[in-house]
Design a protein around this motif. Sequence first.
Motif: not given
Length: 373
Positions: A226-232, A250-259, A300-307
């Motif tokens: 698993d990869l975790y990330a913050e996007v803003s 799209d920025a959330a998918l940039h995490t793929v590069a870290l795999t 993907v969740t919001d900054s409080t962890g809600q879906p």
Amino acid sequence: MELPTYAFQHERYWATATAGAGNVTSAGLDAADHPLLGAAVQLADSDGVVLTGRISTATHPWLADHVIGGTVLFPGTGFVELAVRAGDQVGCDELEELTIKSPLALPDRGGVQVQVVVGQADASGARRVGVYSRAERSSADTPWVAHAEGLLTSATSGTTGTTGASGASGTGASGEVTHGTELAAWPPPGAEPIDIEGFYEEFTQAGAAYGPVFQGLTAAWRDGADLYAEVSLADQAAAARFGLHPAVLDAALHTVALTGAFDGPVLPFAWSDVRLHAVGASDVRVRLTSSGGEGVSLDVTDSTGQPVVSVGSLVLRPISAEQLAAARSASGGGLYRVAWSPVRVADGAGSAETAVWFVEGGCGVEGVRSATG
């Protein structure tokens, strides 16, 4: 009176206008209430729906920050946003599948016409959905290019379709927050931080030149597969107008590069089981799980962890130079280039020879004139 020695300075006194939907009801249409779409109409002979819009880098300047291989491409996450909005129109709250058939290039000047076509419901309530475009100055008989095709379904009972991706309530299509994975413990316990300094510079070197709007990945962690990330996204007002702003996803998918599974930039190809749980998020948490090969799943969740959104499966693939060239041609955005043509120069004896001159900087202009005089 003498004229000034410097170039005339032009000043504008009028605000630069941006295109809007106008009064579409006077033309028998409904307002789509979405930044990428201007109008919606239900077909007279069925329960199918067509949503229309016009997209350009002038009216949607943030799209110019998504450059792949030197071409401004409409992001694959944008097709998901359009399909989800179409599903909201007809009461479908799940994008069961969406395959991107061809990229959509945006021209340097002008824009493209867009149609999102939703078919008639079958016995189970499922509907086909397609996203099409053509250059805005196309003739009436110019064929539309199919960019994405998929299937909309309803995963919850009692869905009304009155509150969804474009709704102001911040909820899914049913008007209630639906089930999804929460990421409340943050940073993820036991996950190891990943250094992402220079991350987007490496993307640029690989051919994906993301501008500021699409440089949303701010932190990342790894925990096994698993990869975790913050996007803003800095523009919270813009995010609030979308189901999920395409630049955020799209920025959330940039995490793929870290795999480490891909050698270069990859783009979304096939989406499955996409559910929007809440709308308008600008700061999100991401969990990306590799399913082997070209596939990943996403929460993907919001900054409080809600879906916010869940993606059961996503297959990513690289894009070729041939695909980019075809996309530019289809949108009317083919590039014009200056080319040197050899000139045949005849001497006094009637013979001819070819000479090719290269001018660098400008200091060689006089030399060329003297030689060809």
